[in-house]
Design an enzyme around this catalytic site. Structure first.
Site, PDB file in Angstrom:
ATOM      1  N   VAL A 119       0.638  -1.359   0.132  1.00  0.00           N
ATOM      2  CA  VAL A 119       0.036  -0.013   0.071  1.00  0.00           C
ATOM      3  C   VAL A 119       0.822   1.273  -0.060  1.00  0.00           C
ATOM      4  CG1 VAL A 119      -1.807   1.301   1.381  1.00  0.00           C
ATOM      5  CG2 VAL A 119      -1.911  -1.075   1.024  1.00  0.00           C
ATOM      6  N   CYS A 148      -5.098  -9.591   3.472  1.00  0.00           N
ATOM      7  CA  CYS A 148      -6.164  -8.805   4.030  1.00  0.00           C
ATOM      8  C   CYS A 148      -7.519  -9.509   4.551  1.00  0.00           C
ATOM      9  CB  CYS A 148      -6.613  -7.635   3.038  1.00  0.00           C
ATOM     10  SG  CYS A 148      -5.018  -6.995   2.598  1.00  0.00           S
TER      11      CYS A 148
HETATM   12  C1  UGA Z   1      -8.425  -6.964  -1.058  1.00  0.00           C
HETATM   13  C2  UGA Z   1      -9.576  -6.070  -1.458  1.00  0.00           C
HETATM   14  O1  UGA Z   1     -10.062  -6.638  -2.677  1.00  0.00           O
HETATM   15  C3  UGA Z   1      -8.911  -4.465  -1.462  1.00  0.00           C
HETATM   16  O2  UGA Z   1     -10.278  -3.771  -1.846  1.00  0.00           O
HETATM   17  C4  UGA Z   1      -8.371  -4.537  -0.248  1.00  0.00           C
HETATM   18  O3  UGA Z   1      -7.655  -2.998  -0.221  1.00  0.00           O
HETATM   19  C5  UGA Z   1      -7.243  -5.341   0.034  1.00  0.00           C
HETATM   20  O4  UGA Z   1      -7.894  -6.371   0.376  1.00  0.00           O
HETATM   21  C6  UGA Z   1      -6.622  -4.877   1.463  1.00  0.00           C
HETATM   22  O5  UGA Z   1      -7.366  -4.891   2.349  1.00  0.00           O
HETATM   23  O6  UGA Z   1      -5.510  -4.315   1.588  1.00  0.00           O
HETATM   24  P1  UGA Z   1      -6.432  -8.327  -2.160  1.00  0.00           P
HETATM   25  O7  UGA Z   1      -6.415  -9.150  -0.857  1.00  0.00           O
HETATM   26  O8  UGA Z   1      -5.115  -7.761  -2.680  1.00  0.00           O
HETATM   27  O9  UGA Z   1      -7.374  -7.028  -2.054  1.00  0.00           O
HETATM   28  O10 UGA Z   1      -7.118  -9.222  -3.355  1.00  0.00           O
HETATM   29  P2  UGA Z   1      -8.481  -9.442  -3.872  1.00  0.00           P
HETATM   30  O11 UGA Z   1      -8.386  -9.448  -5.291  1.00  0.00           O
HETATM   31  O12 UGA Z   1      -9.446  -8.777  -3.199  1.00  0.00           O
HETATM   32  O13 UGA Z   1      -8.368 -11.032  -3.695  1.00  0.00           O
HETATM   33  C7  UGA Z   1      -8.369 -11.715  -2.384  1.00  0.00           C
HETATM   34  C8  UGA Z   1      -8.796 -13.293  -2.363  1.00  0.00           C
HETATM   35  O14 UGA Z   1     -10.143 -13.473  -2.761  1.00  0.00           O
HETATM   36  C9  UGA Z   1      -7.669 -13.788  -3.363  1.00  0.00           C
HETATM   37  O15 UGA Z   1      -7.393 -15.011  -2.757  1.00  0.00           O
HETATM   38  C10 UGA Z   1      -8.457 -14.123  -4.701  1.00  0.00           C
HETATM   39  O16 UGA Z   1      -8.099 -15.281  -5.397  1.00  0.00           O
HETATM   40  C11 UGA Z   1      -9.720 -14.574  -4.104  1.00  0.00           C
HETATM   41  N1  UGA Z   1     -10.947 -14.199  -5.052  1.00  0.00           N
HETATM   42  C12 UGA Z   1     -11.306 -12.800  -5.287  1.00  0.00           C
HETATM   43  C13 UGA Z   1     -11.630 -15.004  -5.519  1.00  0.00           C
HETATM   44  O17 UGA Z   1     -11.292 -16.180  -5.246  1.00  0.00           O
HETATM   45  N2  UGA Z   1     -12.617 -14.828  -6.643  1.00  0.00           N
HETATM   46  C14 UGA Z   1     -13.119 -13.477  -6.833  1.00  0.00           C
HETATM   47  O18 UGA Z   1     -13.904 -13.234  -7.762  1.00  0.00           O
HETATM   48  C15 UGA Z   1     -12.287 -12.416  -6.341  1.00  0.00           C
END
Ligand code: UGA
Length: 433
Positions: free
Chosen positions: A12, A267
């Protein structure tokens, strides 16, 4: 013009610092980790993010790094706290980095500055411990001698730069109007005409918005994951079509419905655990969030069960795991579901091989391979976990070097028919069989 300091140069802090410097702001980045600062000073990025290294090069003239906290405080008008807030073993939030940064900022305060908490912190933290630490270390008063605000971050790893340059909205939780005005002006300058809603509110609301946001998104993905398990029991059903169908309802929306084994990262797991614990202490049960955490932690076990139903006992079997980062386009493996999967496989006596194009670390006790083909070669079972783009181009032929090819595709990125035509058993998570 504003000079902006960042305390903490993780995903971040570093991405926001680079993005601001790329838009012409003068930025100073501080981190306690001297090795990290040395690397950044030498022009070497310490995290992998698509597009970040190019923007970093362009931004170098406007950004400087230091391991002297005082220097960062003295030079800046606005100081962002972007340190990590990890989980303690009991799931509660570890605020030690935030407290330390607040004290350092307080010790360095030599005139009016705006302090902005961007780290994810529980409601009440900013106006509580952060304010107290700055006030006691500086002998100055909040809202008179320094400004204070909360500005939660919503960027995702893997698209961090894009998310920073084009946010959906900016949330500002302000200790007083002057603090909110200064932060709003900074963001408007940064966004340079790119229109997004800017919500001005209390620090507590801003802090809670961040947790509610991550909890909602994690529940949404869990919902897709849960229905994916049901689809597998219904011949003719597939989760992607079902989620596409519901995602077209404007009230639901198409995002965060891509089902997989489970979610991970630095996160969702820590934030969901922290808000559950926080609510418990207030006498409130966040049952839905607790259930999402429970369902999610069972993901790797579900996949192991599918594996056993396909090839029987895993004892002494060679299992190839493709993808160990918690999502594609990042090197981050924090709370990566693949690590839990490898533990489950090892506990059943399997020999595990792993491949990942970018991972910063691999699960212990597995063989690390340099290419997908090397990983697939000679294995009894392949489990594709992380949907890296390069895995989409794997052909059935690439799997013919397996002992007796059986593949579990948890993200449905391989072409089932093409695999079946070659006599390869391919089971896709979320597709009825
Ligand atoms: C998440 C949030 O999306 C951000 O908005 C936030 O700023 C961040 O946490 C944080 O709190 O710092 P991030 O952890 O980087 O972001 O990644 P995501 O894209 O949200 O994915 C999180 C998990 O969910 C991953 O394991 C991803 O593979 C999974 N996921 C996400 C799915 O399995 N399917 C989806 O449709 C979306």
């Amino acid at each position: 013009m504003n000079k902006i300091a960042f305390f903490g140069l993780g995903y971040v802090g570093l991405t926001t610092a680079v993005a601001m410097a790329s838009r012409g702001f003068k930025v100073i980045g501080y981190d306690v980790d001297k090795a990290k600062v040395a690397s950044l000073k030498a022009g070497k990025l310490t995290v992998y993010e698509p597009g970040l290294s190019e923007t970093f090069k362009e931004a170098l003239k406007n950004i400087r790094f230091t391991s002297e906290a005082n220097e960062a405080v003295n030079e800046a008008d606005t100081i962002f706290i972007t340190v990590g807030t990890p989980s303690k073993p009991d799931g509660s939030i570890d605020l030690s980095n935030v407290i330390f940064a607040s004290r350092q900022i307080g010790e360095g305060l030599d005139g009016y500055k705006l302090v902005v908490v961007k780290s994810t912190v529980l409601p009440g933290t900013t106006m509580g411990v952060v304010r107290r630490e700055i006030e006691s270390a500086s002998n100055k008063k909040c809202c008179r001698d320094f400004g204070l605000a909360v500005n939660p971050e919503f960027l995702r790893e893997g698209s961090a730069l894009e998310d920073t340059l084009k946010p959906d909205r900016i949330i500002i939780g302000e200790a007083d109007k002057a603090s909110g005005d200064q932060l709003e002006e900074l963001w408007r300058g940064f966004l340079n005409g790119y229109e997004v809603p800017i919500v001005r509110t209390t620090p507590e609301n801003a802090e809670l918005i961040k947790y509610a946001n991550n909890a909602f998104l994690a529940i949404k993905v869990t919902f897709a994951n849960m229905f994916a398990r049901l689809c597998m029991k219904i011949p003719g059903a597939d989760i992607d079509t079902v989620m596409k169908g519901i995602g077209l309802d404007k009230r639901i929306g198409p995002y965060f419905l891509n089902a997989g084994m489970s979610w991970g990262g630095s996160c969702f797991p820590k934030d969901l655990k922290a808000i559950v614990k926080f609510a418990q202490e207030k006498g409130v049960r966040l049952g839905l969030v607790e259930e999402a955490l429970r369902i999610n932690s069972k993901g790797p076990e579900d996949v192991v069960q599918i594996a056993e139903s396909l090839i029987g006992s895993l004892k002494a079997k060679v299992v190839c795991v493709l993808g160990v980062t918690f999502k594609p386009d990042t090197d981050d493996v924090r709370e990566s579901p693949s690590f839990y999967l490898v533990d489950e496989l090892k506990a059943r006596g399997a020999k595990v091989k792993c491949y990942d194009p970018k991972a910063s670390a691999f699960p212990s006790g597995c063989e690390i391979n340099k290419s997908p083909k090397e990983c697939i070669n000679g294995s009894d079972l392949v489990i594709l976990v992380t949907e890296w783009n390069e895995f989409k181009y794997l052909n059935p032929e690439d799997f013919l070097s397996m002992k007796s090819p059986v593949v579990i595709d948890t993200r449905r990125i391989l072409n089932k028919r093409a695999f079946e035509e070659k006599g390869i058993k391919l089971v896709q998570l979320g597709v009825g069989v």
